[in-house]
Enzyme design. Structure first.
Site, PDB file in Angstrom:
ATOM      1  N   GLY A 247     -15.419   1.706  -3.904  1.00 56.78           N
ATOM      2  CA  GLY A 247     -15.822   3.113  -3.783  1.00 56.78           C
ATOM      3  C   GLY A 247     -14.820   4.068  -4.420  1.00 56.78           C
ATOM      4  O   GLY A 247     -15.213   5.022  -5.107  1.00 56.78           O
TER       5      GLY A 247
ATOM      6  N   ASP B  29      -5.909   9.236  -6.183  1.00 58.32           N
ATOM      7  CA  ASP B  29      -5.532   9.910  -4.956  1.00 58.32           C
ATOM      8  C   ASP B  29      -4.214  10.645  -5.204  1.00 58.32           C
ATOM      9  O   ASP B  29      -3.399  10.160  -5.983  1.00 58.32           O
ATOM     10  CB  ASP B  29      -5.289   8.804  -3.917  1.00 58.32           C
TER      11      ASP B  29
ATOM     12  N   HIS C   8       0.836  -1.204   0.000  1.00 53.35           N
ATOM     13  CA  HIS C   8       0.000   0.000   0.000  1.00 53.35           C
ATOM     14  C   HIS C   8       0.873   1.257   0.000  1.00 53.35           C
ATOM     15  O   HIS C   8       0.560   2.243  -0.660  1.00 53.35           O
ATOM     16  CB  HIS C   8      -0.940  -0.017   1.195  1.00 53.35           C
TER      17      HIS C   8
ATOM     18  N   LYS D 175      -8.956  12.381  -3.662  1.00 54.14           N
ATOM     19  CA  LYS D 175      -9.948  11.609  -2.905  1.00 54.14           C
ATOM     20  C   LYS D 175     -10.114  12.160  -1.497  1.00 54.14           C
ATOM     21  O   LYS D 175      -9.156  12.537  -0.858  1.00 54.14           O
ATOM     22  CB  LYS D 175      -9.482  10.154  -2.832  1.00 54.14           C
TER      23      LYS D 175
HETATM   24  C1  R5P Z   1      -6.161   3.567  -0.860  1.00 53.15           C
HETATM   25  O1  R5P Z   1      -5.423   4.498  -0.618  1.00 53.15           O
HETATM   26  C2  R5P Z   1      -5.884   2.512  -1.874  1.00 53.15           C
HETATM   27  O2  R5P Z   1      -4.921   2.901  -2.789  1.00 53.15           O
HETATM   28  C3  R5P Z   1      -7.154   2.108  -2.581  1.00 53.15           C
HETATM   29  O3  R5P Z   1      -7.605   3.193  -3.349  1.00 53.15           O
HETATM   30  C4  R5P Z   1      -8.210   1.711  -1.599  1.00 53.15           C
HETATM   31  O4  R5P Z   1      -7.696   0.757  -0.735  1.00 53.15           O
HETATM   32  C5  R5P Z   1      -9.432   1.173  -2.282  1.00 53.15           C
HETATM   33  O5  R5P Z   1     -10.424   0.906  -1.339  1.00 53.15           O
HETATM   34  P1  R5P Z   1     -11.968   0.939  -1.729  1.00 53.15           P
HETATM   35  O6  R5P Z   1     -12.131   0.097  -2.970  1.00 53.15           O
HETATM   36  O7  R5P Z   1     -12.659   0.342  -0.529  1.00 53.15           O
HETATM   37  O8  R5P Z   1     -12.374   2.355  -1.955  1.00 53.15           O
END
Ligand code: R5P
Length: 319
Positions: free
Chosen positions: A229, A172, A133, A195
């Site tokens: 999301g 993001d 991550h 985001k």
């Molecule tokens: C967050 O910073 C990650 O890069 C992903 O964007 C995130 O984990 C995605 O999560 P979700 O699909 O629940 O929005």
């Protein structure tokens, strides 16, 4: 030349399909190791072959049920250590809890660090993983970490199957570097959707767009998809700003809850994922396509075992 004795690959129960694919690439059979639960919910592990002084690679992606699969990995490492393995590498294609990598609220844990400590204390000598991550999670381990990237494979797939006249979009500001790397490979411009996550809510707030997308197709690139999301909200913002077809390329398909249905119902044209995690029937929707990272892991294991450069797999040198 191999530094440690024979290569042994074993796996827990998190993703046997991927472990078999990796073994196929390496042209070896998977090692004999049983991993099961007793009726009292306690996990038991037994290596059914000699691993004394062997170079043991334990493949265990942290898929759901996440906490069971972490315990399987820890117990497998402990059993290998007590069986006098020469070296133990934990191969973790998807490292769960990676989002808990900092204290971003008062009185919260840094669970990624805790998991790193547990793996190290259990007795792992090295880690092989993919698209953490945040790259800094490498520093949570006091043992060597090789972090592979799925970006070249995903970019190559888009090059072959995606439309021209496209822009690479980050979901993001923190993810802009991944988008930049992808855009460099594809020779495309980038855009960034800013985001806003609302506290611990898995819901995404509205965001603003940096960059030009009007009249272009868009490829959204992200490390993982959970609820969906993030990518759905980014796709909506791209559409509102005049983007044409929207493709999502994501390394880790966590695909929790009803995310697959949400993707099906969304403006996203195609979701391309890798097989770092297994996919259930419910998750496997028509818009989904998988590209395999098994050969990449197989090649990295071959290189680690033989003392060759892993970095050279990405920068095209031959060392
Ligand atoms: C967050 O910073 C990650 O890069 C992903 O964007 C995130 O984990 C995605 O999560 P979700 O699909 O629940 O929005």
């Amino acid at each position: 030349m191999a530094i440690f004795q024979d290569l042994t690959i074993v796996t827990g129960n998190s993703h046997r399909l991927l472990a078999n694919e990796i073994c196929q690439y390496l042209n070896i059979s998977i090692g004999q190791c049983e991993v099961f639960k007793f009726s009292n919910d306690n996990i038991f592990v037994k290596y059914n072959e000699n691993i004394r002084e062997k170079d043991v690679f334990i493949i265990q992606s942290i898929s759901t049920p996440v906490n069971d699969h972490i315990m399987e990995l820890l117990i497998m490492i402990d059993a290998a250590k007590r069986a006098s393995a020469g070296r133990i590498t934990a191969v973790i294609p998807y490292f769960a809890y990676g989002r808990s990598d900092k204290k971003d609220q008062p009185r919260v844990p840094i669970t990624a660090r805790l998991i790193a400590n547990l793996i190290t204390v259990a007795g792992a000598d090295r880690i092989l993983t993919m698209d953490l991550h945040a790259g800094q999670i490498q520093g949570f381990f006091n043992i060597p970490v090789d972090e592979l990237s799925a970006v070249p494979i995903l970019a190559d797939d888009f090059n072959k199957n995606g439309p021209t006249n496209s822009v690479v979009a980050a979901t993001d500001v923190g993810d802009a570097k991944r988008a930049r790397n992808t855009a460099d490979i594809l020779n495309m411009p980038i855009a960034i959707v800013e985001k806003q996550r609302l506290g611990n809510e898995e819901k995404i707030g509205s965001g603003t767009l940096i960059g030009k997308v009007k009249g272009l197709n868009a490829i959204i690139i992200d490390d993982e998809i959970g609820t969906g999301g993030t990518v759905i909200s980014a796709a909506n913002i791209l559409k509102e700003n005049g983007a044409k077809d929207i493709y999502c390329y994501v390394t880790h398909p966590v695909l929790s809850g009803e995310s697959s249905k949400s993707i099906s119902d969304s403006v996203i044209k195609e979701l391309v994922i890798t097989n770092t995690l297994p996919i259930s029937e419910k998750q496997n929707i028509e818009k989904l396509r998988t590209v395999s990272i098994a050969n990449l892991f197989g090649e990295a294991i071959h290189r680690i075992h033989n003392g060759l450069s892993v970095g050279a797999m990405f920068n095209k040198t031959t060392i």
